[in-house]
Motif scaffolding. Structure first.
Motif, PDB file in Angstrom:
ATOM      1  N   GLU A 171       0.837  -1.202   0.000  1.00 14.30           N
ATOM      2  CA  GLU A 171       0.000   0.000   0.000  1.00 14.30           C
ATOM      3  C   GLU A 171       0.873   1.254   0.000  1.00 14.30           C
ATOM      4  O   GLU A 171       0.623   2.199  -0.736  1.00 14.30           O
ATOM      5  N   GLN A 172       1.917   1.252   0.844  1.00 15.04           N
ATOM      6  CA  GLN A 172       2.838   2.402   0.918  1.00 15.04           C
ATOM      7  C   GLN A 172       3.454   2.691  -0.445  1.00 15.04           C
ATOM      8  O   GLN A 172       3.572   3.837  -0.863  1.00 15.04           O
ATOM      9  N   GLN A 173       3.865   1.630  -1.123  1.00 18.99           N
ATOM     10  CA  GLN A 173       4.544   1.816  -2.399  1.00 18.99           C
ATOM     11  C   GLN A 173       3.579   2.323  -3.467  1.00 18.99           C
ATOM     12  O   GLN A 173       3.946   3.148  -4.308  1.00 18.99           O
ATOM     13  N   LEU A 174       2.336   1.840  -3.404  1.00 17.05           N
ATOM     14  CA  LEU A 174       1.347   2.319  -4.376  1.00 17.05           C
ATOM     15  C   LEU A 174       1.071   3.811  -4.135  1.00 17.05           C
ATOM     16  O   LEU A 174       0.939   4.592  -5.071  1.00 17.05           O
ATOM     17  N   GLU A 175       1.064   4.188  -2.855  1.00 17.02           N
ATOM     18  CA  GLU A 175       0.851   5.597  -2.505  1.00 17.02           C
ATOM     19  C   GLU A 175       2.024   6.446  -3.006  1.00 17.02           C
ATOM     20  O   GLU A 175       1.842   7.547  -3.522  1.00 17.02           O
ATOM     21  N   ARG A 176       3.230   5.904  -2.849  1.00 18.20           N
ATOM     22  CA  ARG A 176       4.426   6.631  -3.281  1.00 18.20           C
ATOM     23  C   ARG A 176       4.390   6.878  -4.794  1.00 18.20           C
ATOM     24  O   ARG A 176       4.752   7.949  -5.272  1.00 18.20           O
ATOM     25  N   VAL A 177       3.911   5.879  -5.514  1.00 19.98           N
ATOM     26  CA  VAL A 177       3.822   6.045  -6.972  1.00 19.98           C
ATOM     27  C   VAL A 177       2.856   7.189  -7.304  1.00 19.98           C
ATOM     28  O   VAL A 177       3.137   8.019  -8.183  1.00 19.98           O
TER      29      VAL A 177
ATOM     30  N   SER B   3       2.140  12.915  -9.222  1.00 16.50           N
ATOM     31  CA  SER B   3       1.610  14.279  -9.079  1.00 16.50           C
ATOM     32  C   SER B   3       2.685  15.271  -8.626  1.00 16.50           C
ATOM     33  O   SER B   3       2.371  16.407  -8.283  1.00 16.50           O
ATOM     34  N   ALA B   4       3.966  14.841  -8.620  1.00 12.40           N
ATOM     35  CA  ALA B   4       5.026  15.735  -8.124  1.00 12.40           C
ATOM     36  C   ALA B   4       5.137  16.980  -8.990  1.00 12.40           C
ATOM     37  O   ALA B   4       4.937  16.929 -10.205  1.00 12.40           O
ATOM     38  N   ALA B   5       5.456  18.110  -8.332  1.00  4.91           N
ATOM     39  CA  ALA B   5       5.637  19.375  -9.058  1.00  4.91           C
ATOM     40  C   ALA B   5       6.898  19.276  -9.920  1.00  4.91           C
ATOM     41  O   ALA B   5       7.717  18.383  -9.727  1.00  4.91           O
TER      42      ALA B   5
ATOM     43  N   PHE C 126      12.695  -6.790   0.942  1.00  8.85           N
ATOM     44  CA  PHE C 126      11.960  -6.447  -0.270  1.00  8.85           C
ATOM     45  C   PHE C 126      12.811  -5.552  -1.169  1.00  8.85           C
ATOM     46  O   PHE C 126      13.605  -4.763  -0.685  1.00  8.85           O
ATOM     47  N   CYS C 127      12.594  -5.676  -2.448  1.00  6.79           N
ATOM     48  CA  CYS C 127      13.260  -4.810  -3.409  1.00  6.79           C
ATOM     49  C   CYS C 127      12.148  -4.280  -4.310  1.00  6.79           C
ATOM     50  O   CYS C 127      11.328  -5.061  -4.792  1.00  6.79           O
ATOM     51  N   VAL C 128      12.093  -2.983  -4.488  1.00  7.30           N
ATOM     52  CA  VAL C 128      10.975  -2.439  -5.270  1.00  7.30           C
ATOM     53  C   VAL C 128      11.474  -1.556  -6.409  1.00  7.30           C
ATOM     54  O   VAL C 128      12.379  -0.746  -6.227  1.00  7.30           O
ATOM     55  N   THR C 129      10.906  -1.753  -7.562  1.00  6.75           N
ATOM     56  CA  THR C 129      11.199  -0.902  -8.724  1.00  6.75           C
ATOM     57  C   THR C 129       9.879  -0.431  -9.297  1.00  6.75           C
ATOM     58  O   THR C 129       8.965  -1.242  -9.465  1.00  6.75           O
ATOM     59  N   THR C 130       9.771   0.847  -9.568  1.00  2.78           N
ATOM     60  CA  THR C 130       8.542   1.339 -10.196  1.00  2.78           C
ATOM     61  C   THR C 130       8.881   1.930 -11.564  1.00  2.78           C
ATOM     62  O   THR C 130      10.028   2.321 -11.815  1.00  2.78           O
ATOM     63  N   LYS C 131       7.842   1.992 -12.383  1.00  3.99           N
ATOM     64  CA  LYS C 131       7.994   2.562 -13.714  1.00  3.99           C
ATOM     65  C   LYS C 131       8.400   4.034 -13.588  1.00  3.99           C
ATOM     66  O   LYS C 131       9.359   4.483 -14.216  1.00  3.99           O
ATOM     67  N   GLN C 132       7.683   4.754 -12.703  1.00  3.18           N
ATOM     68  CA  GLN C 132       7.945   6.188 -12.554  1.00  3.18           C
ATOM     69  C   GLN C 132       9.341   6.443 -11.979  1.00  3.18           C
ATOM     70  O   GLN C 132      10.069   7.325 -12.426  1.00  3.18           O
ATOM     71  N   GLY C 133       9.687   5.631 -10.971  1.00  2.00           N
ATOM     72  CA  GLY C 133      10.986   5.813 -10.319  1.00  2.00           C
ATOM     73  C   GLY C 133      12.136   5.502 -11.265  1.00  2.00           C
ATOM     74  O   GLY C 133      13.180   6.164 -11.236  1.00  2.00           O
TER      75      GLY C 133
END
Ligand code: IPM
Ligand code: MG
Length: 403
Positions: free
Chosen positions: A19-25, A30-32, A186-193
């Protein structure tokens, strides 16, 4: 299938992590846009001393920085402020990687010059709290860790773009000891990141006509996360047809940085967090030691500049802190100057660091009383910056090495 209580507890934990990671995405989406320092009335630079040798070497870097920004400071265009309290003692007192009041102060700055901070690990005398670096990178969303390494005599001019908020670090303090036998991280990679760091690397290669970007992963084994990173590289590269790119696995990359036939062909490199951590220490060592390298942690709103090494508590215990080499922090200060648009001062400071550390070497730093102390070295660098013949001298040395 009925799960054991321990498995259920781990599953619940994993749910929260997800959930945290989905929120971070969503926050990334929406980052300026990038801050424009040109339109900021007063640029606030916070200086955090840190632990161990940190307060010593950051003070020397601050002296250099304040000298080069004297006019801006006098006119109020720049303010340099001390941010106290980012010490291991204070962090342990509140059991947080960054005490709340310190974080609040940091958020009032535009850029931060940060001395090394102690990062505890299991079994240390300190409780095993999260690293202050890692927390700062996450809280201020400093997604790009940019680490240049230059060795003119070998024709090496590398810039590493290390992803700084994801990978094995994002959840490094949120792994689970499922039971006595099994631990999972855990290791996480996002498209946006991935996209934002890869784009920054390609932009840099384009702007500086570096010609090539090398993408470093272990996508043949770590298929989901590194696979996504590599996929994003392929996507982003399409927008930069004039920049060549290739991909390397982290293991062979650590070898090839040491291969004189190959090393100088690397230019801009981009990689997930942990690989960047390892590769940049290796690269710094090739340049002359981790004490010679600086690091920029850049986000769209904030930026933080630091050494790439730790707080060297042993030097303090042995009474040698004043002999710690401030080059890494002065290099960080040079990167800070460049980031806020003081490009001429930044270039002169970089040249002076080269002249003092690689060419002229009038003062030797040995880390002990048989060498120069940090204050004298900082003064040497500053005197060199002010030498009207600096550029000529620097060019001469560079040519000499090529010959
Ligand atoms: C670095 C350091 C940090 C990291 C430590 C101190 C947490 O090694 O900046 O490379 O691993 O990122
Ligand atoms: Mg490191």
């Amino acid at each position: 299938m009925a799960f054991s209580d321990k498995t259920l507890a781990a599953m619940e934990h994993f749910g929260k992590v997800l959930e945290q990671q989905l929120e971070r995405v969503e926050m990334m989406k929406s980052a300026a846009d990038w801050i424009d320092y040109g339109s900021v009335d007063r640029i606030i630079i916070g200086v955090c001393g840190g632990d161990g040798i940190g307060p010593f070497i950051s003070e020397h870097a601050r002296t250099v920085l304040e000298d080069l920004l004297a006019d801006e400071i006098a006119s109020g265009k720049v303010e340099v402020r001390t941010i106290d309290g980012l010490t291991i003692e204070n962090r342990v007192k509140v059991m947080k990687p960054i005490p709340d009041d310190v974080l609040e102060e940091l958020k009032k700055c535009h850029v931060v010059l940060k001395g090394p901070t102690t990062t505890p690990k299991k079994g240390d005398p300190w409780p095993n709290i999260e690293s202050a670096n890692v927390a700062m990178r996450k809280h201020l969303d400093l997604f790009a860790n940019v680490r240049p390494v230059k060795i003119p005599e070998q024709g090496i001019d590398w810039v590493f773009f290390r992803e700084n908020t994801e990978g094995s670090y994002a959840l490094g303090s949120q792994g689970v000891d499922v039971n006595d036998d099994v631990a999972i991280d855990f290791c996480v990679t996002t498209k946006q990141g991935s996209e934002r760091i890869i784009r920054l690397a390609f932009d840099y290669a384009r702007r500086n006509a570096m010609g090539k970007v090398s993408v470093v992963t272990k996508a043949n084994v770590v298929k989901a996360t590194d696979g996504k990173f590599l996929d994003m590289a392929e996507e982003v590269a399409k927008d930069y047809p004039e920049v060549k790119w290739d991909d390397w696995f982290i293991d062979i990359m650590t070898a090839k940085l040491l291969d004189p036939y190959r090393a100088k062909d690397f230019k801009v490199m981009v990689m997930p967090n942990l690989y960047g951590d390892i590769l940049t220490d290796e690269a710094a060592q090739i340049q002359g030691g981790v004490g010679t390298a600086g690091s920029a942690n850049i986000g769209k709103r904030y930026a933080m500049f630091e050494a790439i090494h730790g707080s060297a508590p042993r030097m303090v215990d042995e009474g040698r802190a004043q002999y710690a080499d401030p080059s890494s922090m002065i290099k960080a200060a040079a990167m800070l100057l460049n980031h806020i648009g003081k490009t001429v001062e930044s270039q002169r400071l970089e040249m002076a660091l080269d002249v003092c550390g690689q060419f002229e070497k009038r003062l030797a730093m040995t880390g002990r009383s048989d060498g120069a102390d940090g204050a004298a070295y900082a003064q040497y660098v500053l005197d060199t910056v002010k030498d009207p013949g600096l550029e000529e001298k620097w060019k001469g040395y560079k040519e000499g090495f090529k010959a």
